[in-house]
Design a protein around this motif. Structure first.
Motif, mmCIF file in Angstrom:
data_model
loop_
_atom_site.group_PDB
_atom_site.id
_atom_site.type_symbol
_atom_site.label_atom_id
_atom_site.label_comp_id
_atom_site.label_asym_id
_atom_site.label_seq_id
_atom_site.Cartn_x
_atom_site.Cartn_y
_atom_site.Cartn_z
ATOM 1 N N UNK A 38 41.465 37.618 37.583
ATOM 2 C CA UNK A 38 40.443 36.645 37.208
ATOM 3 C C UNK A 38 41.057 35.572 36.329
ATOM 4 N N UNK A 39 40.446 34.413 36.385
ATOM 5 C CA UNK A 39 40.895 33.300 35.552
ATOM 6 C C UNK A 39 39.674 32.591 34.996
ATOM 7 N N UNK A 40 39.551 32.672 33.684
ATOM 8 C CA UNK A 40 38.460 31.995 32.993
ATOM 9 C C UNK A 40 38.881 30.564 32.674
ATOM 10 N N UNK A 41 37.923 29.673 32.479
ATOM 11 C CA UNK A 41 38.252 28.280 32.168
ATOM 12 C C UNK A 41 39.151 28.183 30.948
ATOM 13 N N UNK A 42 40.232 27.461 31.095
ATOM 14 C CA UNK A 42 41.137 27.248 29.976
ATOM 15 C C UNK A 42 42.027 28.420 29.635
ATOM 16 N N UNK A 43 41.969 29.473 30.440
ATOM 17 C CA UNK A 43 42.771 30.664 30.150
ATOM 18 C C UNK A 43 43.709 30.971 31.320
ATOM 19 N N UNK A 44 44.716 31.764 31.021
ATOM 20 C CA UNK A 44 45.628 32.183 32.076
ATOM 21 C C UNK A 44 44.982 33.255 32.960
ATOM 22 N N UNK A 45 45.473 33.308 34.167
ATOM 23 C CA UNK A 45 45.004 34.344 35.081
ATOM 24 C C UNK A 45 45.432 35.714 34.564
ATOM 25 N N UNK A 46 44.559 36.690 34.687
ATOM 26 C CA UNK A 46 44.898 38.034 34.233
ATOM 27 C C UNK A 46 44.532 39.056 35.300
ATOM 28 N N UNK A 47 45.325 40.103 35.367
ATOM 29 C CA UNK A 47 45.036 41.174 36.295
ATOM 30 C C UNK A 47 43.871 41.996 35.802
ATOM 31 N N UNK A 48 43.022 42.424 36.718
ATOM 32 C CA UNK A 48 41.863 43.231 36.374
ATOM 33 C C UNK A 48 42.084 44.678 36.810
ATOM 34 N N UNK A 49 42.350 44.849 38.103
ATOM 35 C CA UNK A 49 42.483 46.198 38.627
ATOM 36 C C UNK A 49 43.247 46.143 39.942
ATOM 37 N N UNK A 50 43.828 47.267 40.314
ATOM 38 C CA UNK A 50 44.620 47.338 41.547
ATOM 39 C C UNK A 50 44.396 48.683 42.205
ATOM 40 N N UNK A 51 44.419 48.673 43.542
ATOM 41 C CA UNK A 51 44.251 49.899 44.318
ATOM 42 C C UNK A 51 45.440 50.031 45.256
ATOM 43 N N UNK A 52 46.152 51.141 45.139
ATOM 44 C CA UNK A 52 47.309 51.344 45.998
ATOM 45 C C UNK A 52 46.868 51.753 47.392
ATOM 46 N N UNK A 53 47.828 51.778 48.297
ATOM 47 C CA UNK A 53 47.521 52.184 49.673
ATOM 48 C C UNK A 53 47.112 53.653 49.747
ATOM 49 N N UNK A 54 47.482 54.430 48.719
ATOM 50 C CA UNK A 54 47.086 55.839 48.659
ATOM 51 C C UNK A 54 45.843 56.042 47.808
ATOM 52 N N UNK A 55 45.163 54.928 47.525
ATOM 53 C CA UNK A 55 43.859 54.953 46.851
ATOM 54 C C UNK A 55 43.936 55.338 45.385
ATOM 55 N N UNK A 56 45.072 55.097 44.768
ATOM 56 C CA UNK A 56 45.192 55.276 43.323
ATOM 57 C C UNK A 56 44.805 53.977 42.633
ATOM 58 N N UNK A 57 43.896 54.087 41.663
ATOM 59 C CA UNK A 57 43.392 52.899 40.975
ATOM 60 C C UNK A 57 44.110 52.688 39.647
ATOM 61 N N UNK A 58 44.415 51.436 39.375
ATOM 62 C CA UNK A 58 45.001 51.033 38.099
ATOM 63 C C UNK A 58 44.097 49.976 37.483
ATOM 64 N N UNK A 59 43.805 50.128 36.217
ATOM 65 C CA UNK A 59 43.008 49.132 35.501
ATOM 66 C C UNK A 59 43.908 48.488 34.455
#
Length: 124
Positions: A38-59
């Motif tokens: 996500x990228x808010x106005x005036x801010x750098x883009x930041x990672x929120x969450x990721x899902x691997x191909x094996x369905x492991x979630x990272x926040x």
């Protein structure tokens, strides 16, 4: 590069919920990590969450754990970001992206395919 397509953004009141969707080509979904940024106005883009191909979630943002949930529907070639208890500071353009080389979801990996983004505005 393959194109990912986000949808589901909009205007929501504080405390409300939204579910973002990301349409991902099957050939990518099967082998690569898919992340939300996500990228808010005036801010750098930041990672929120990721899902691997094996369905492991990272926040990537600890403060979002418990409010945001990443998931996928393999049959529909979709990755979702369920966002609950939304706050004004969650207002941003949300993007989904695919890892370029693998499915680790590490913070330092490169993402090679991006969607066009979907606007989420949390306001009363």
């Amino acid at each position: 590069q393959a194109q990912l397509v986000e949808s589901g953004g909009g205007l929501v009141q504080p405390g409300g919920s939204l579910r973002l969707s990301c349409a991902v080509p099957r050939s990518i979904l099967a082998y690569y990590g898919i992340a939300w940024f996500r990228q808010a106005p005036g801010k750098e883009r930041e990672g929120v969450s990721c899902l691997s191909s094996t369905h492991d979630a990272t926040y990537y943002i600890d403060a979002l754990k418990g409010r945001f949930t990443i998931s996928r529907d393999y049959a529909k070639n979709m990755v979702y970001l369920q966002m609950n208890s939304l706050k004004p500071e969650d207002t941003a353009v949300y993007y989904c992206a695919a890892e370029k080389y693998g499915s680790s979801c590490r913070r330092d990996v490169e993402f090679g395919s991006w969607g066009q983004g979907t606007q989420v505005t949390v306001s009363s």
